[in-house]
Enzyme design. Structure first.
Site, short mmCIF file in Angstrom:
data_model
loop_
_atom_site.label_atom_id
_atom_site.label_comp_id
_atom_site.label_asym_id
_atom_site.label_seq_id
_atom_site.Cartn_x
_atom_site.Cartn_y
_atom_site.Cartn_z
N VAL A 60 0.81 -1.23 0.00
CA VAL A 60 0.00 0.00 0.00
C VAL A 60 0.84 1.28 0.00
O VAL A 60 0.32 2.35 -0.31
CB VAL A 60 -0.98 0.05 1.20
CG1 VAL A 60 -2.06 -0.99 1.06
CG2 VAL A 60 -0.24 -0.06 2.51
N TYR A 61 2.11 1.19 0.35
CA TYR A 61 2.92 2.41 0.41
C TYR A 61 3.01 3.05 -0.97
O TYR A 61 3.53 2.45 -1.92
CB TYR A 61 4.33 2.13 0.92
CG TYR A 61 4.42 1.65 2.36
CD1 TYR A 61 3.33 1.74 3.22
CD2 TYR A 61 5.60 1.13 2.87
CE1 TYR A 61 3.42 1.31 4.54
CE2 TYR A 61 5.70 0.70 4.18
CZ TYR A 61 4.60 0.79 5.01
OH TYR A 61 4.70 0.35 6.32
#
Length: 339
Positions: A60-61
């Site tokens: 998700v980063y």
């Protein structure tokens, strides 16, 4: 740089781990960092030169961009992938589709494949579930992660942001069915937020699990940039992203003590906060991140800090948790049964 075994394994990880949340700066993650590839290459190169062999990222980063940039930096620098321990995570929202989030078998396997492609590697050393999914049974999660381990695409599995009972439920299922078991927990822990010591650290000790610490500076609150009166001399993440939650009255009592000690030891508040974690026996590795090379250099020097017993006692006193039931009763009743 020291190297610690991660949980009940033979895997050695550096006591400092490089976090990659500042890489990319896409979408929501812009508030945390927006480093471009050249800066990412320099941070990873500097970290490896300092002895760090552990890199932690997540799908998700920056919506996958952090993984892509991490993989590219490893290639740009000509690093030997097998010398590195690469950890990533799954759980967060990666699309607006019904199965684009969570820990279903479909989502986990799909995202493991996507992470391998973005990182441009053949296997993930440590694959972690990024949090609790109330819709997916733990049996399905463990079975799926075990499939990935048996396939060779994942070496070890870990969890993050879990309660003690959730960790034990997963451990019991893995043990009973002889499946892959969580070897580590990635969790928030700082000298200004020691809640982990109530229930979770005792479970980690009992299950011989490693502890990876995220946000060791409490989202920058322990960086030395912030004061009790709200002044902020250098800017910082908490200006735009006031997270994680902290009892600021108690936290600034800690900061005041660290500031005095930092002057006496001719060092920084941030180094002392990191060094305190490195002195905690349950901590396997502390994840550090940076937007600037000088921030990374300062954090790296935390491994050089030494505390006297008196200093550790002073820090423990100012940061200790308030008494809470059943902890005080368990401690009282255990007095006559200590080894």
């Amino acid at each position: 740089m020291k190297y610690n075994l991660l949980g009940n394994t033979g895997l050695k990880v550096s006591e400092l781990c490089l976090g990659t949340m500042t890489f990319g700066g896409k979408g929501f993650w812009t508030a945390i960092g927006s480093l471009e590839q050249d800066a990412v290459d320099k941070l990873i190169g500097r970290s490896v030169d300092a002895g760090i062999n552990f890199i932690d990222t997540a799908n998700v980063y920056s919506e996958g961009l952090s993984e892509t940039m991490t993989g590219k930096a490893i290639r740009n620098l000509g690093l030997n992938r097998d010398d590195l321990i690469i950890a990533t995570k799954v759980r967060g929202k990666m699309s607006d589709k019904p199965n684009g989030v969570g820990l279903s078998r479909k989502h986990i396997i799909q995202e493991a494949e996507n992470s391998l492609k973005r990182l441009n590697i053949d296997y993930i050393d440590l694959y972690q579930i990024h949090g609790y999914d109330p819709l997916t049974p733990i049996e399905e999660i463990i079975d799926t992660l075990d499939t990935l381990v048996k396939s060779g695409k994942v070496r070890y599995i870990g969890c993050s942001n879990h309660a003690a009972w959730q960790i034990m439920k997963a451990a019991a299922y893995s043990n009973y069915h002889r499946l892959a078991k969580f070897i580590s927990l990635q969790a928030y822990y700082t000298i200004a937020g020691r809640d982990l010591e109530r229930e979770i650290i005792p479970v980690l000790k009992d299950q011989h699990m490693g502890l990876m610490v995220w946000s060791p500076l409490a989202g920058g609150l322990l960086s030395g940039k912030y004061t009790r009166n709200g002044e902020n001399s250098e800017g910082g993440r908490r200006v735009n992203f006031d997270f994680p939650p902290v009892n600021k009255d108690r936290a600034f009592d800690v900061v005041d003590t660290l500031s005095t000690m930092a002057k006496e030891k001719e060092t920084s508040v941030a180094r002392l906060a990191l060094a305190w974690l490195l002195h905690q026996p349950s901590v396997s590795t502390v994840i550090i991140g940076a937007n600037k090379p000088e921030q990374l250099d300062d954090n790296l020097k935390a491994i050089e800090v030494k505390f006297t017993e008196e200093e550790l006692q002073k820090l423990d006193e100012v940061s200790k948790l308030p008494l809470e039931y059943p902890g005080w009763m368990i401690e009282r009743q255990g007095i006559d049964r200590k080894n």
